[in-house]
Scaffold this active site. Structure first.
Site, PDB file in Angstrom:
ATOM      1  N   LYS A 179       0.933  -1.264   0.029  1.00 37.72           N
ATOM      2  CA  LYS A 179       0.029  -0.021  -0.165  1.00 37.72           C
ATOM      3  C   LYS A 179       1.010   1.333   0.160  1.00 37.72           C
ATOM      4  O   LYS A 179       1.572   1.721   1.067  1.00 37.72           O
ATOM      5  CB  LYS A 179      -0.954  -0.045   1.333  1.00 37.72           C
ATOM      6  CG  LYS A 179      -2.020   0.971   0.977  1.00 37.72           C
ATOM      7  CD  LYS A 179      -2.541   1.887   2.141  1.00 37.72           C
ATOM      8  CE  LYS A 179      -1.515   2.888   2.657  1.00 37.72           C
ATOM      9  NZ  LYS A 179      -1.267   4.076   2.090  1.00 37.72           N
ATOM     10  N   GLU A 228      11.594  16.171  13.391  1.00 36.32           N
ATOM     11  CA  GLU A 228      11.848  15.947  11.945  1.00 36.32           C
ATOM     12  C   GLU A 228      11.081  16.800  11.047  1.00 36.32           C
ATOM     13  O   GLU A 228       9.797  16.786  11.111  1.00 36.32           O
ATOM     14  CB  GLU A 228      11.802  14.519  11.561  1.00 36.32           C
ATOM     15  CG  GLU A 228      11.862  14.271   9.883  1.00 36.32           C
ATOM     16  CD  GLU A 228      11.624  12.980   9.403  1.00 36.32           C
ATOM     17  OE1 GLU A 228      10.459  12.200   9.797  1.00 36.32           O
ATOM     18  OE2 GLU A 228      12.426  12.257   8.869  1.00 36.32           O
ATOM     19  N   CYS A 274      15.043  10.787   4.725  1.00 39.26           N
ATOM     20  CA  CYS A 274      15.453  10.477   6.204  1.00 39.26           C
ATOM     21  C   CYS A 274      16.714  10.595   6.836  1.00 39.26           C
ATOM     22  O   CYS A 274      16.955  10.741   8.030  1.00 39.26           O
ATOM     23  CB  CYS A 274      14.662   9.161   6.535  1.00 39.26           C
ATOM     24  SG  CYS A 274      15.336   7.855   5.140  1.00 39.26           S
ATOM     25  N   GLU A 310      10.890   1.370   9.379  1.00 31.87           N
ATOM     26  CA  GLU A 310      12.093   2.380   8.805  1.00 31.87           C
ATOM     27  C   GLU A 310      11.463   3.900   9.100  1.00 31.87           C
ATOM     28  O   GLU A 310      10.645   4.100   8.438  1.00 31.87           O
ATOM     29  CB  GLU A 310      12.669   2.107   7.504  1.00 31.87           C
ATOM     30  CG  GLU A 310      12.968   0.628   7.270  1.00 31.87           C
ATOM     31  CD  GLU A 310      14.275   0.387   8.149  1.00 31.87           C
ATOM     32  OE1 GLU A 310      15.169   1.514   8.472  1.00 31.87           O
ATOM     33  OE2 GLU A 310      14.716  -0.873   8.457  1.00 31.87           O
TER      34      GLU A 310
HETATM   35  P1  NAD Z   1       3.883   8.472   6.889  1.00 37.74           P
HETATM   36  O1  NAD Z   1       4.249   7.766   7.994  1.00 37.74           O
HETATM   37  O2  NAD Z   1       2.622   9.614   6.875  1.00 37.74           O
HETATM   38  O3  NAD Z   1       3.338   7.189   5.890  1.00 37.74           O
HETATM   39  C1  NAD Z   1       3.930   6.011   5.634  1.00 37.74           C
HETATM   40  C2  NAD Z   1       2.949   4.791   5.035  1.00 37.74           C
HETATM   41  O4  NAD Z   1       2.504   4.499   6.084  1.00 37.74           O
HETATM   42  C3  NAD Z   1       2.124   5.413   3.835  1.00 37.74           C
HETATM   43  O5  NAD Z   1       1.841   4.434   3.140  1.00 37.74           O
HETATM   44  C4  NAD Z   1       0.940   5.737   4.769  1.00 37.74           C
HETATM   45  O6  NAD Z   1      -0.183   5.743   3.971  1.00 37.74           O
HETATM   46  C5  NAD Z   1       0.817   4.759   5.856  1.00 37.74           C
HETATM   47  N1  NAD Z   1       0.236   5.222   7.102  1.00 37.74           N
HETATM   48  C6  NAD Z   1      -0.035   6.435   7.647  1.00 37.74           C
HETATM   49  N2  NAD Z   1      -0.832   6.382   8.679  1.00 37.74           N
HETATM   50  C7  NAD Z   1      -1.049   4.968   9.057  1.00 37.74           C
HETATM   51  C8  NAD Z   1      -1.528   4.277  10.070  1.00 37.74           C
HETATM   52  N3  NAD Z   1      -2.063   4.815  11.102  1.00 37.74           N
HETATM   53  N4  NAD Z   1      -1.665   2.788   9.851  1.00 37.74           N
HETATM   54  C9  NAD Z   1      -1.165   2.389   8.849  1.00 37.74           C
HETATM   55  N5  NAD Z   1      -0.491   2.905   7.727  1.00 37.74           N
HETATM   56  C10 NAD Z   1      -0.358   4.296   7.798  1.00 37.74           C
HETATM   57  O7  NAD Z   1       5.378   8.802   6.074  1.00 37.74           O
HETATM   58  P2  NAD Z   1       5.372   9.709   4.840  1.00 37.74           P
HETATM   59  O8  NAD Z   1       4.988  11.067   5.366  1.00 37.74           O
HETATM   60  O9  NAD Z   1       4.776   9.087   3.782  1.00 37.74           O
HETATM   61  O10 NAD Z   1       7.042   9.452   4.746  1.00 37.74           O
HETATM   62  C11 NAD Z   1       7.786  10.530   5.332  1.00 37.74           C
HETATM   63  C12 NAD Z   1       8.290   9.794   6.562  1.00 37.74           C
HETATM   64  O11 NAD Z   1       9.016   8.565   6.210  1.00 37.74           O
HETATM   65  C13 NAD Z   1       9.660  10.662   7.336  1.00 37.74           C
HETATM   66  O12 NAD Z   1       9.220  10.334   8.709  1.00 37.74           O
HETATM   67  C14 NAD Z   1      10.756  10.068   6.913  1.00 37.74           C
HETATM   68  O13 NAD Z   1      11.664  10.000   7.796  1.00 37.74           O
HETATM   69  C15 NAD Z   1      10.321   8.473   7.005  1.00 37.74           C
HETATM   70  N6  NAD Z   1      11.142   7.743   6.097  1.00 37.74           N
HETATM   71  C16 NAD Z   1      12.052   6.917   6.753  1.00 37.74           C
HETATM   72  C17 NAD Z   1      12.743   6.218   6.102  1.00 37.74           C
HETATM   73  C18 NAD Z   1      13.831   5.091   6.536  1.00 37.74           C
HETATM   74  O14 NAD Z   1      14.393   4.357   5.848  1.00 37.74           O
HETATM   75  N7  NAD Z   1      14.044   5.290   7.868  1.00 37.74           N
HETATM   76  C19 NAD Z   1      13.201   6.184   4.490  1.00 37.74           C
HETATM   77  C20 NAD Z   1      12.162   7.204   4.175  1.00 37.74           C
HETATM   78  C21 NAD Z   1      11.483   7.902   4.651  1.00 37.74           C
END
Ligand code: NAD
Length: 486
Positions: free
Chosen positions: A179, A386, A287, A253
Site C-alpha cells: 500500500k 523531523e 530520512c 524504518e
Molecule cells: P507516513 O508515516 O505518513 O506514511 C508512510 C506510510 O504509512 C504511507 O503508506 C501511509 O499511507 C501509511 N500510514 C500512515 N498512517 C498509517 C496508519 N495509522 N496505519 C497504517 N498505515 C499508515 O510517512 P510519509 O509522510 O509518507 O513519509 C515520510 C516519513 O518517512 C518521514 O518521517 C521519513 O523520515 C520517513 N522515512 C524513513 C525512511 C527510513 O528508511 N528510515 C526512509 C524514507 C522515509
C-alpha cells in the site's frame, strides 16, 4: 532530454491476485509543482483489503515452495522489466511528487539494482551449521518465509524505497500486499502492471488508500503475518499497536534528524561539495538528510558561509520541465505550510536567526526556499523534530564530548556524519554516535550490500543487505533424534 509517451493515468489500477481492481476515485492526486489535479485514486475498503490478503495467502505455498534459484529468476525478470520502464516511471514520479526528472530516473536505476541484489541474496541465506549439539540428536536450521507481508511505503523515494521493502520480502518467499501513500501511488500502480507480466498472480498485490483508513485496516488484518513500514515515527508507533493484537512481526524504518559534526580539521571544500545533496537533495525530504550541523566556534563562520553559498546557488523550480533545476517543490502545499510554520516558530519564539531562505516563493507550486538557520538551542522544536524539508540548523560545540552529546540528544538515530582528518577521532566519534549509519567525511550514500536502519525511535530492523532478507524469515530448529553418536 529523452521523453516518452506519457502514461495513460486512467489506465493505472490497483492489482489484486493478478487482476486489475478499480473500485472508484476517492482521492485527488495533485501535481505539487503546479497545483493541478493529475488523476484520482481509490480508497480500498475492507472487502478489497480482504481480497488482496486472500490473494496473497493463496499465492504463498507456490511462491514459498519455489527453490531460491527460481524466485531469483522472477526477481531478475522484474528488475529487467522495471528497468525497461525507467523513462515512464521517472516521468510519472517526477510529476507525482515534484522531484527533478533526472533524480527520478536515477532512482529507477537504483531500484532495479536492488531487485537484482535481492534476487542474488535469496540464494545466500545463513544460519548455524547442521550438527550434533547433543549426543544422538542432529540439529538443523530452516529459514522459512513469515507469510503475507503488508508493505507500507512513503512518498519521498516511492520506487526506490518500494524496492527496499518488497525486494527482501519476496526474496525470502513471502507474498506481499503493497500500500503506497496517497501522495505517491502512481508509480506503484505502474509497478503493479509490470509485475502482472512477470510474477505469479497474487505474489505482489497493490492497493491504494489513506494511511489511517486502508493502511491501518491492512496493518491490523488477521491474515497479515508481518507489517513492514517506511514512514514517520508516529506512524511506526501506530503500526506497532495495530500489529500487537495478532503479535505480527514489525519491520519499521522511521524518521530521522541526522547530525553533522564538523571538527576544526575538516576538509571544508569536500564538505561544500557534499552538503548540497546531503541537505537539499529531494527538497530535504530524505530520512538521512543533514539537518543539524554542529561545528566548533572557530569554524562556525566558515561553515555558515559554505551553507549560505550552497543554499543560494540552488536552482529551485519545476524539475519535470526544466533540466537546470536542482530542487523541486516539496510534496504538497500542506507539507510546505508545515515546514514554513516550524521555521516561523523557531524565529518568533526561539530566537533563531535566518542565514538565508525561510521564504515561500510566489508560485502556485508547493515551493520552499533552501533555508539555513542559526542561533537555535538544542531543546528547540526545530532541532528536536523531523521537518522533512530544505532546512538546516547550525549550532556550536565546545569539544568532542559536547559534540557527541548534542548529536545524540534527539529521539531519532537513523544517520549521522563526522568530518575530521584525524582517524583516531573519526573512529572514536563514529563509535559513540547513536545511529544505524555513520559516514566519515561523507553524508548520504547507501549500498545494497550494507544494512540500513535506525537506532532509538528511528526504527526496528534493517533494510538492505542479507540482514533484510533474513529478517523476513522465521528460523526453525529441526532436531532429529537417531540414537547414534559419531
Ligand atoms: P507516513 O508515516 O505518513 O506514511 C508512510 C506510510 O504509512 C504511507 O503508506 C501511509 O499511507 C501509511 N500510514 C500512515 N498512517 C498509517 C496508519 N495509522 N496505519 C497504517 N498505515 C499508515 O510517512 P510519509 O509522510 O509518507 O513519509 C515520510 C516519513 O518517512 C518521514 O518521517 C521519513 O523520515 C520517513 N522515512 C524513513 C525512511 C527510513 O528508511 N528510515 C526512509 C524514507 C522515509
Amino acid at each position: 532530454m529523452t521523453t516518452t509517451t506519457p502514461v495513460d493515468l486512467s489506465a493505472l489500477t490497483p492489482l489484486i491476485g493478478g487482476e486489475p481492481y478499480r473500485p472508484g476515485d476517492d482521492h485527488d492526486v495533485i501535481e505539487p509543482a503546479t497545483g493541478n489535479r493529475l488523476t484520482g485514486l481509490p480508497e480500498t475498503d475492507r472487502a478489497g483489503i480482504d481480497a488482496a490478503v486472500s490473494a496473497a495467502r493463496r499465492a504463498l505455498p507456490g511462491w514459498a515452495g519455489l527453490p531460491p534459484r527460481d524466485r531469483a529468476s522472477h526477481l531478475l525478470r522484474l528488475a529487467d522489466a522495471f528497468e525497461a520502464a525507467t523513462l515512464e516511471m521517472g516521468e510519472l514520479e517526477a510529476r507525482d511528487v515534484g522531484k527533478p526528472l533526472a533524480d527520478a530516473r536515477a532512482e529507477m536505476g537504483s531500484a532495479a539494482d536492488k531487485y537484482r541484489f535481492f534476487a542474488g541474496a535469496a540464494r545466500t541465506m545463513t544460519a548455524a551449521a547442521t550438527g550434533e549439539y547433543k549426543p544422538g540428536l542432529t540439529s538443523l536450521v530452516r529459514r522459512e518465509p513469515i507469510g503475507v507481508v503488508a508493505a507500507l511505503t512513503p512518498w519521498n523515494y516511492p520506487m526506490g524505497l518500494t524496492s527496499w521493502k518488497i525486494g527482501p520480502a519476496l526474496a525470502a518467499g513471502n507474498t506481499v500486499v503493497l500500500k503506497p501513500p496517497l501522495e505517491a501511488s502512481l508509480t506503484s500502480l505502474l509497478l503493479a502492471r509490470i509485475a502482472q507480466d512477470v510474477l505469479p498472480p497474487g505474489v505482489l498485490n497493490v492497493i491504494t488508500g489513506s494511511g489511517p483508513g486502508t493502511g491501518a485496516t491492512l496493518a491490523a488484518h488477521p491474515g497479515v503475518d508481518m507489517v513492514s513500514l517506511t514512514g514517520g515515527t508516529e506512524t511506526g508507533k501506530a503500526v506497532m499497536r495495530l500489529a500487537a493484537d495478532c503479535m505480527k512481526r514489525v519491520h519499521l524504518e522511521l524518521g530521522g534528524k541526522a547530525p553533522v559534526v564538523v571538527f576544526d580539521d575538516a576538509d571544508l571544500e569536500k564538505f561544500a561539495r557534499v552538503v548540497k545533496g546531503a541537505v537539499f537533495r529531494n527538497s530535504g525530504q530524505d530520512c538521512t538528510a543533514a539537518t543539524r550541523v554542529y561545528v566548533s566556534e572557530a569554524r562556525r563562520d566558515d561553515v555558515l558561509d559554505v551553507l549560505r553559498d550552497v543554499a543560494e546557488s540552488m536552482v529551485v523550480g519545476n524539475g519535470f520541465l526544466d533540466p537546470q533545476v536542482d530542487m523541486g517543490p516539496v510534496v504538497s502545499h500542506r507539507h510546505r505550510d508545515r515546514i514554513a510554520g516550524f521555521v516561523e516558530g523557531a524565529v518568533r519564539s526561539s530566537g533563531a536567526t535566518v542565514v538565508t531562505g525561510a521564504t515561500v516563493p510566489d508560485s502556485p507550486g508547493a515551493f520552499y526556499a533552501p533555508t539555513v538557520l542559526t542561533g537555535v538551542q538544542q531543546g528547540d522544536e526545530i532541532v528536536q523534530t523531523e521537518l522533512f524539508g530544505p532546512v538546516v540548523t547550525v549550532s556550536t560545540f565546545s569539544g568532542e564530548d559536547d559534540a557527541v552529546a548534542q548529536a545524540n540528544d534527539v529521539r531519532y538515530g537513523l544517520a549521522a556524519s563526522v568530518w575530521t582528518r584525524d582517524i583516531d577521532r573519526a573512529m572514536a566519534v563514529s563509535a559513540q554516535l547513536q545511529a544505524g549509519t555513520v559516514w566519515v567525511n561523507e553524508h548520504g550514500p547507501t549500498a545494497a550490500e550494507m544494512p540500513f536502519g535506525g537506532y532509538k525511535q528511528s526504527g526496528v530492523g534493517r533494510d538492505l543487505s542479507i540482514h533484510a532478507v533474513e529478517q523476513h524469515t522465521n528460523l526453525k530448529h529441526v532436531a532429529i533424534g537417531h540414537g547414534r553418536s559419531w
